[in-house]
Scaffold this motif. Structure first.
Motif, short mmCIF file in Angstrom:
data_model
loop_
_atom_site.label_atom_id
_atom_site.label_comp_id
_atom_site.label_asym_id
_atom_site.label_seq_id
_atom_site.Cartn_x
_atom_site.Cartn_y
_atom_site.Cartn_z
N PHE A 35 0.83 -1.21 0.00
CA PHE A 35 0.00 0.00 0.00
C PHE A 35 0.86 1.26 0.00
N PHE A 36 2.00 1.20 0.69
CA PHE A 36 2.92 2.35 0.69
C PHE A 36 3.48 2.57 -0.72
N GLY A 37 3.79 1.47 -1.41
CA GLY A 37 4.27 1.58 -2.79
C GLY A 37 3.23 2.19 -3.71
N VAL A 38 1.96 1.79 -3.54
CA VAL A 38 0.87 2.36 -4.36
C VAL A 38 0.71 3.86 -4.07
N TYR A 39 0.83 4.23 -2.81
CA TYR A 39 0.71 5.65 -2.42
C TYR A 39 1.83 6.47 -3.05
N THR A 131 -6.63 15.58 -16.40
CA THR A 131 -7.95 15.04 -16.70
C THR A 131 -8.44 14.20 -15.53
N GLY A 132 -9.65 13.70 -15.67
CA GLY A 132 -10.20 12.79 -14.68
C GLY A 132 -10.56 13.48 -13.38
N SER A 133 -10.25 12.82 -12.28
CA SER A 133 -10.63 13.32 -10.96
C SER A 133 -9.59 14.28 -10.38
N ILE A 134 -8.59 14.62 -11.15
CA ILE A 134 -7.55 15.54 -10.66
C ILE A 134 -8.07 16.97 -10.71
N GLU A 135 -7.87 17.69 -9.64
CA GLU A 135 -8.29 19.09 -9.55
C GLU A 135 -7.09 19.95 -9.18
N GLY A 136 -7.28 21.26 -9.27
CA GLY A 136 -6.20 22.15 -8.89
C GLY A 136 -6.31 23.49 -9.59
N SER A 137 -5.17 24.11 -9.85
CA SER A 137 -5.16 25.42 -10.48
C SER A 137 -3.80 25.66 -11.15
N MET A 138 -3.84 26.54 -12.16
CA MET A 138 -2.62 27.02 -12.80
C MET A 138 -2.57 28.53 -12.62
N THR A 139 -1.42 29.03 -12.19
CA THR A 139 -1.26 30.45 -11.92
C THR A 139 -0.06 30.98 -12.68
N LYS A 155 -5.53 15.20 -5.71
CA LYS A 155 -6.28 14.04 -6.17
C LYS A 155 -6.58 13.14 -4.98
N GLY A 156 -7.75 12.53 -4.98
CA GLY A 156 -8.12 11.62 -3.91
C GLY A 156 -7.24 10.37 -3.91
N ILE A 157 -6.89 9.90 -2.73
CA ILE A 157 -6.07 8.70 -2.61
C ILE A 157 -6.92 7.47 -2.93
N SER A 158 -6.41 6.62 -3.80
CA SER A 158 -7.11 5.41 -4.19
C SER A 158 -6.27 4.20 -3.81
N LEU A 159 -6.69 3.48 -2.77
CA LEU A 159 -5.99 2.29 -2.31
C LEU A 159 -6.91 1.08 -2.45
N PRO A 160 -6.39 -0.03 -2.95
CA PRO A 160 -7.23 -1.23 -3.10
C PRO A 160 -7.77 -1.70 -1.76
N ILE A 161 -8.97 -2.19 -1.77
CA ILE A 161 -9.65 -2.78 -0.60
C ILE A 161 -10.08 -1.71 0.39
N PHE A 162 -9.13 -0.82 0.79
CA PHE A 162 -9.42 0.16 1.82
C PHE A 162 -10.28 1.29 1.28
N ALA A 168 -9.04 12.85 2.29
CA ALA A 168 -7.69 12.30 2.16
C ALA A 168 -7.25 12.44 0.71
N ARG A 169 -6.42 13.42 0.43
CA ARG A 169 -6.03 13.73 -0.94
C ARG A 169 -4.52 13.90 -1.04
N LEU A 170 -4.02 13.60 -2.22
CA LEU A 170 -2.63 13.84 -2.56
C LEU A 170 -2.50 15.28 -3.06
N VAL A 171 -1.49 15.98 -2.61
CA VAL A 171 -1.31 17.39 -2.98
C VAL A 171 0.13 17.58 -3.46
N THR A 172 0.29 18.33 -4.54
CA THR A 172 1.63 18.62 -5.05
C THR A 172 1.63 19.97 -5.75
#
Length: 223
Positions: A35-39, A131-139, A155-162, A168-172
Motif C-alpha cells: 500500500f505504501f508503494g501504491v501511495y 484530466t479525470g478526478s484531478i483538480e487544482g489550479s494554474m497560476t 487528487k483523492g487517494i485510491s488504495l485497493p480494498i481500503f 484524504a487527498r494527494l497534494v503537489t
C-alpha cells in the motif's frame, strides 16, 4: 506422567507453531509495504503531471499558437507584438498601478474553448494533461524580473480494498520559469527609455507619478 513430560519437552511441531505466529506478522508488513508503494506511485505520477503541465506552459508562453507538446505552429501565426502591454500587465507592474492584477489563475480541469484573456488561454492550452478526478489550479505570475507558471494539483487517494476518506487527498505543486530572452532585452530597453524620458527636477530620479499618468492616457484598455 513420563509420557506427558516427554511430550511437553519435545520439539516436534515447534516449527508449525512458530510459523503460525510469525506468518500473520509477515503478511501484515507485506501489505503495508504494498500500500505504501501504491501511495508513492500515485504521488509521483501526480507530481510528474504537474511538472509536465508547468514546463509545457512555460515553453510555449511566447506564442499561444504553439503546440504544447511539439512546439510547432503554423507559418505566420504569432501573438500581437504588444500583447504584454494589456494581457500581461507589464506596464502596470512596472509603474505600480496594477500590483493586484499582475497574475492570472485558471481552475483545473478546464476546457481550451473557454473565454478569457490571452494569458489564461495560454494556461488552458497546456492543461490538457490534467484530466479525470484531478483538480487544482494554474497560476501565472509576472513580477517583471521573473515570470512563473505555478501548477497546484490534488487528487483523492485510491488504495485497493481500503475505503479512504473524502478529505484524504494527494497534494503537489510544481513551478516553471518562463524564459524569453527576446522579451527580456525588450523590457530592459523599455525601462531605460522611460527612465530617461521621465526624470525628476534633479535629473537623477524617475518621476513615477508622471510616467504613470502619461501611460494611462496612451495605453489601450481592454473591453
Amino acid at each position: 506422567m513420563k509420557n506427558l513430560r516427554s511430550k511437553l519437552t519435545s520439539s516436534q511441531g515447534s516449527f508449525t507453531i512458530e510459523a503460525s505466529l510469525v506468518m500473520p506478522i509477515v503478511l501484515f508488513i507485506t501489505m503495508i509495504l504494498m500500500f505504501f508503494g501504491v501511495y508513492i506511485y500515485q504521488q509521483s505520477m501526480l507530481h510528474q503531471m504537474a511538472s509536465v503541465t508547468a514546463e509545457r506552459s512555460a515553453y510555449s508562453w511566447d506564442n499561444s499558437h504553439k503546440d504544447a507538446v511539439s512546439g510547432q505552429y503554423a507559418k505566420g501565426q504569432y501573438d500581437s507584438l504588444y500583447w504584454r502591454v494589456t494581457d500581461d500587465h507589464l506596464l502596470g507592474t512596472l509603474f505600480g498601478w496594477a500590483v493586484s492584477t499582475n497574475q492570472e489563475l485558471v481552475a483545473l480541469p478546464t476546457s481550451i474553448g473557454e473565454s478569457g484573456s490571452l494569458s489564461s488561454s495560454k494556461l488552458r492550452g497546456s492543461a490538457s494533461v490534467v484530466t479525470g478526478s484531478i483538480e487544482g489550479s494554474m497560476t501565472y505570475k509576472n513580477s517583471v524580473i521573473q515570470r512563473n507558471i505555478i501548477v497546484n494539483l490534488n487528487k483523492g487517494i485510491s488504495l485497493p480494498i481500503f475505503q479512504t476518506k473524502d478529505d484524504a487527498r494527494l497534494v503537489t505543486q510544481s513551478k516553471a520559469l518562463v524564459v524569453d530572452p527576446v522579451e527580456f532585452i525588450r523590457n530592459i530597453d523599455l525601462m531605460r527609455y522611460y527612465g530617461s524620458k521621465f526624470k525628476g527636477d534633479g535629473g537623477n530620479t524617475t518621476d513615477q507619478a508622471s510616467a504613470s499618468s502619461i501611460l494611462r492616457k496612451n495605453v489601450p484598455t481592454k473591453k
